[in-house]
Design an enzyme around this catalytic site. Sequence first.
Site, PDB file in Angstrom:
ATOM      1  N   GLU A   1      37.502  -7.664 -53.933  1.00  0.00           N
ATOM      2  CA  GLU A   1      38.304  -6.798 -54.798  1.00  0.00           C
ATOM      3  C   GLU A   1      38.288  -7.254 -56.250  1.00  0.00           C
ATOM      4  OE1 GLU A   1      39.925  -4.011 -53.979  1.00  0.00           O
ATOM      5  OE2 GLU A   1      39.363  -4.101 -51.868  1.00  0.00           O
ATOM      6  N   ASP A   2      37.100  -7.355 -56.818  1.00  0.00           N
ATOM      7  CA  ASP A   2      36.966  -7.671 -58.239  1.00  0.00           C
ATOM      8  C   ASP A   2      37.511  -9.036 -58.624  1.00  0.00           C
ATOM      9  OD1 ASP A   2      35.503  -5.694 -59.342  1.00  0.00           O
ATOM     10  OD2 ASP A   2      37.201  -4.340 -59.575  1.00  0.00           O
ATOM     11  N   SER A   3      37.502  -9.971 -57.713  1.00  0.00           N
ATOM     12  CA  SER A   3      37.800 -11.326 -58.166  1.00  0.00           C
ATOM     13  C   SER A   3      36.468 -12.053 -58.237  1.00  0.00           C
ATOM     14  CB  SER A   3      38.758 -12.028 -57.213  1.00  0.00           C
ATOM     15  OG  SER A   3      38.278 -11.996 -55.899  1.00  0.00           O
TER      16      SER A   3
ATOM     17  N   GLY B   1      37.130  -8.932 -63.873  1.00  0.00           N
ATOM     18  CA  GLY B   1      37.547  -9.533 -62.616  1.00  0.00           C
ATOM     19  C   GLY B   1      38.439 -10.722 -62.884  1.00  0.00           C
TER      20      GLY B   1
ATOM     21  N   ARG C   1      30.671   1.674 -59.495  1.00  0.00           N
ATOM     22  CA  ARG C   1      30.891   1.551 -60.937  1.00  0.00           C
ATOM     23  C   ARG C   1      29.695   2.034 -61.735  1.00  0.00           C
ATOM     24  NH1 ARG C   1      34.263  -2.974 -60.335  1.00  0.00           N
ATOM     25  NH2 ARG C   1      35.813  -2.252 -58.862  1.00  0.00           N
TER      26      ARG C   1
END
Lengths: 522, 328
Positions: free
Chosen positions: A146-148, A283, A315
């Site tokens: 999740e975008d980390s 992120g 994206r």
Amino acid sequence: MGIIELVGTEEEEDCFTAWGIKCILKDVKEKKPVKFTHCELDMSFLLGLSCGIIPFANHDHARRVLYQAQKHSSQAIGFPTTNPNIRVDTLSHQLYYPQRPLFRTMTSDCLGKPGYGHNGILPRPELYNGQNAIVAVNIHLGYNQEDSLVMNQASMERGMFRSEHIRSYKAEVDNKETMGKKRISDNIMNFGKMQSTRGRVDCLDDDGFPFIGANLQSGDIVIGRYADSGDHSIKLKHTERGMVQKVVLSSNDDGKNFAVVSLRQVRSPRLGDKFSSMHGQKGVLGFLESQENFPFTIQGIVPDIVINPHAFPSRQTPGQLLEAALGKGIACGGFLRYATPFSTPSVEAITEQLHRVGFEKWGSERVYSGRTGAMFNSLIFMGPTFYQRLIHMAEDKVKFRNIGPVHPLTRQPVADRKRYGGIKFGEMERDCLIAHGASANLHERLFTLSDCSEVHICRKCKNVANVIQRTVSGGRKIRGPYCRLCESVDDIIKANVPYGAKLLRQELFSMGINLKFETEYC
Amino acid sequence: MEGVSYQRFPRVKIRELKDDYAKFELRETDASMSNALRRVMIAEVPTIAIDLVEIEVNSSVLNDEFIAHRLGLIPLTSEKAMSMRFSRDCDACDGDGQCEYCSVEFHLRAKCMGDQTLDVTSKDLISSDHNVVPVDLADSYAYDSSDQQRGIIIVKLRRGQELRLRAIARKGIGKDHAKWSPAATVTFMYEPEIHINEDLMETLTLAERQAWVESSPTKVFDLDEATGQLKGCLLLQEVVVVDHEAYTYDEEVIKKAEAMGKPGLVEIYGKEDSFIFTVESTGAIKASQMVLNAIEVLKQKLDAVRLSEDTVEADDQFGELGAHMRGG
């Protein structure tokens, strides 16, 4: 011919500008010449500065380009001024080691001036707000979901994305010369050390200012100031701390004397800090992994950052992949260096360059697991990518408390982080706990730990019985709940009620509406 | 292999040895051993690095923390690190860095007097111990002295600026902070085993062979000039493996063979029991010493496990591993 005209935004309205030489030539060929008034020097010059330095911007989804150009470029920590040592901004950030990206664009070349760099037009690295990180596109133990992103702790310890943050505190003081004699005796504000009950003054000198290099903690006094009326010192909020960078004494145009104390903080990346590439791919740092645990290539290269492959499909930012592939070629001495929007090199040219310098065409690499030493089954895409550290950092956002200030009206915990407030447990969260059947926990969160209070209720008339002082027979005065309607103390019970409910009852009561309480023993 | 206990006798063959670079083969062992060695070299071989800085005067443009951080990253010659004590284990002092067993003191005094910018470098650090000094790359390489390669720049001073400090270097390991890691690069690769399917290769034309050979980004295969045979009027040169170790497991040649409609043209395996190590050091210790120290550290770690073998806690702590070690 040979004339460069600098056109303002309003002039631009009346210009008929060709995108490039090709546009003009095409019109000539088609035998219906359009009367262009101007021609762009380069196709990418239709973009502004923040957009013109995005590599492969034309390959990215427009929204992602806008994210970078409008949001991330302004939030990225760089080296914003040439005179940081004589400035007193309320808050400023500086990157320790800014770097020039590996790729170049037409616009970035325009930032350079002759005499710097090999061909004389490279811009200085301080002009950029980021660093070149080796980025692998891979999963890493689930710590980049999740975008980390996962970052290399060794890189961090070696100074990657380290930054300093300077906050200045200002205090004004009365000027005896300009004030004249009229108010000379009353309440003059002055700097000075004074034992304070509000905070520690250990680091202050007698003049009321801390010495350079003093380490101030939250709650300490930064500037000692007093008047006859008492202490007027500036105190650090509970979220603020730092080392004293400088103390400035000055006066402004109105003749008001003031002092500024600047506190400096050095921050290296931590969990929760925000980073972004130049393609709107932001992120937060999810894990700082040791160097030896990262997958390593045959050459021994270990990624600085590992991002999740899920960041790409929806994206639509292939520009980042192209940037990494091109960057890898450049780092290995390739001559294809430009990533100017609208005249970007073709994928074939990039893959060919990579192949020539001895890498897999598409930028992937065979890696070995850092934990076991076993070879990965799949190839991992890896390459140098320009990353930015954004100003949103975990340290500025952490919020926690157990006991703390409450709102005087509602007696519920205050919300503000600066005032050591609590975290809102809202309706959706309440729904969650109900769904889990965790009613005891819900009761604790929303009632016991929030605005728990008690009221007395007369069971006979169902009205609230207030605690009053009254005289009983024998002239004794006692204090306790007493129902004035029933004129008795019998049948009065104590109920736990949210303070908010009690407040509502009182407010309605003041408007002439009475609330009755149906009670039941349980 | 299951359940069978066997002892291995790994063999090491040194290919290349320089002060800061080593290349060697490690054979007849498996990835667990080679990776343990790699991990220990990066994270657990001790070196000495500046850990505590007391700044007396700093009027330079960089702040105190910045300079302290830069000082920490300067590699110091750490031959004696293995015999030194960690300051946390030191009995002679309480770890304040005042004792000779666990710390080395450095002094730095620099002031710019002239109009020229003064570079403060690692050469300006005065050590209290001549065995522990900043690494000088110029010592091992023949840099032309005209190039003014004067150590690692710490900060630049302009006229009137001054830097005066005392620094204490301590022993540490890369796990605690990357500055203590002696490794610039430690990596290994499985030795590849390449089998060209000669029959299938026969079916390729010269142009196809040429294209296939060139599909590898590294020079693994080549057309052998000597073995070129005359077929008809066409000179067909055989494809030979010139450098199997240049293969990076990128699978480009395999993909190319498939694209040419000849799957199975070449088969490449990684040998599970032989590794080619490349070790580069920061200069703190010699690359060869780094490998030896890593083995020493690894042995100490195993000793720690073995020593607690028959204690009761060991059973709880290591469980099956303990039983395994007792030969159960």
